[in-house]
Design a protein around this motif. Structure first.
Motif, PDB file in Angstrom:
ATOM      1  N   ARG A   1       0.854  -1.193   0.000  1.00 15.63           N
ATOM      2  CA  ARG A   1       0.000   0.000   0.000  1.00 15.63           C
ATOM      3  C   ARG A   1       0.889   1.241   0.000  1.00 15.63           C
ATOM      4  O   ARG A   1       2.001   1.218   0.516  1.00 15.63           O
TER       5      ARG A   1
ATOM      6  N   THR B   1      -5.016   6.403  -0.982  1.00 18.93           N
ATOM      7  CA  THR B   1      -4.154   5.255  -0.671  1.00 18.93           C
ATOM      8  C   THR B   1      -4.451   4.151  -1.670  1.00 18.93           C
ATOM      9  O   THR B   1      -5.604   3.758  -1.843  1.00 18.93           O
ATOM     10  N   ARG B   2      -3.413   3.677  -2.338  1.00 18.73           N
ATOM     11  CA  ARG B   2      -3.550   2.582  -3.296  1.00 18.73           C
ATOM     12  C   ARG B   2      -3.090   1.293  -2.619  1.00 18.73           C
ATOM     13  O   ARG B   2      -2.013   1.255  -2.016  1.00 18.73           O
ATOM     14  N   VAL B   3      -3.930   0.265  -2.709  1.00 21.32           N
ATOM     15  CA  VAL B   3      -3.676  -0.997  -2.009  1.00 21.32           C
ATOM     16  C   VAL B   3      -3.538  -2.128  -3.036  1.00 21.32           C
ATOM     17  O   VAL B   3      -4.343  -2.233  -3.967  1.00 21.32           O
TER      18      VAL B   3
ATOM     19  N   TYR C   1      -3.429  -2.606  -8.335  1.00 19.65           N
ATOM     20  CA  TYR C   1      -3.739  -1.647  -7.274  1.00 19.65           C
ATOM     21  C   TYR C   1      -5.165  -1.138  -7.408  1.00 19.65           C
ATOM     22  O   TYR C   1      -5.655  -0.891  -8.509  1.00 19.65           O
TER      23      TYR C   1
ATOM     24  N   GLU D   1      -8.121   2.574  -1.915  1.00 19.90           N
ATOM     25  CA  GLU D   1      -8.737   2.135  -0.661  1.00 19.90           C
ATOM     26  C   GLU D   1     -10.087   2.818  -0.456  1.00 19.90           C
ATOM     27  O   GLU D   1     -10.216   4.023  -0.644  1.00 19.90           O
TER      28      GLU D   1
END
Length: 210
Positions: free
Chosen positions: A4, A131-133, A205, A208
């Protein structure tokens, strides 16, 4: 690949005025240093008549690339504060340019640092921090008799899903967190009593909360 990380949704700009000087914060998510440099040059061309176009960018999984420019402002009063904002907000893969149109009132070193800090924060607000998860594609092939139960369990656990393919058997695209890939595989095998055939795909990705 990071599990993340924080970056911004997209390009944006926002203007603030401090003691009659206009500060315009510009931001863009970038993947390569060449892209960051091209973005900075684009802003400089657009605001060719500005007093200064100060900039900073940070790239890489471990923030390997960090560059800054005061563009004629006193050393350490512009580029460094912009870079510090990127670092303090935990952002990765972003470039920021703060354009200044001088309004006739000197700000002093402390005033400049605060102004360029505020300009960078304004840019981030315009670009929208996200936020990239990291998730993992897992294709689950099973008999139609399992479809309803599996879909219900996926929904109840809040596991992201993609498209469903219908043929002799049904194939669900499941997108669990990458860190939970093995846990997901074991759970799905238990859930279907070993009837499901699981195939792993790419790592992707997602933002979030979306």
């Amino acid at each position: 690949m990071l599990e993340r990380y924080r970056t911004v949704r997209g390009a944006g700009e926002k203007e603030i005025v401090i003691k009659k000087s206009r500060f315009i914060g510009h931001i863009k998510p970038v993947q390569h240093e060449e892209e960051a440099i091209a973005f900075i040059e684009e802003i400089k061309k657009r605001h060719w008549n500005a007093t200064h176009n100060c900039s900073a960018y940070m790239l890489g999984e471990r923030d390997e690339i960090q560059k800054q420019s005061d563009d004629g402002e006193p050393s350490g009063t512009a580029g460094k504060p912009i870079l510090e904002v990127i670092r303090n907000q935990g952002l990765k893969d972003v470039a920021i340019v703060v354009t200044r149109y001088f309004g006739g009132i000197m700000l002093g070193a402390g005033g400049l640092i605060r102004a360029y800090t505020d300009g960078a924060v304004a840019a981030i607000e315009a670009g929208e921090a996200i936020t990239r998860v990291l998730h993992r594609e897992i294709f689950v092939e099973l008999d139609y008799t399992w479809l309803g139960k599996v879909e219900n369990e996926l929904r109840s656990r809040g596991i992201r899903t993609g498209t469903t393919a219908f043929a002799d058997k049904v194939t669900l695209l499941c997108l669990p967190l990458n860190a939970e890939t093995e846990t997901f595989r074991n759970w799905m095998i238990d859930l279907t009593q070993g009837q499901a055939v699981l195939t792993e795909g790419d790592k992707v990705y997602f933002i979030e909360g979306e």
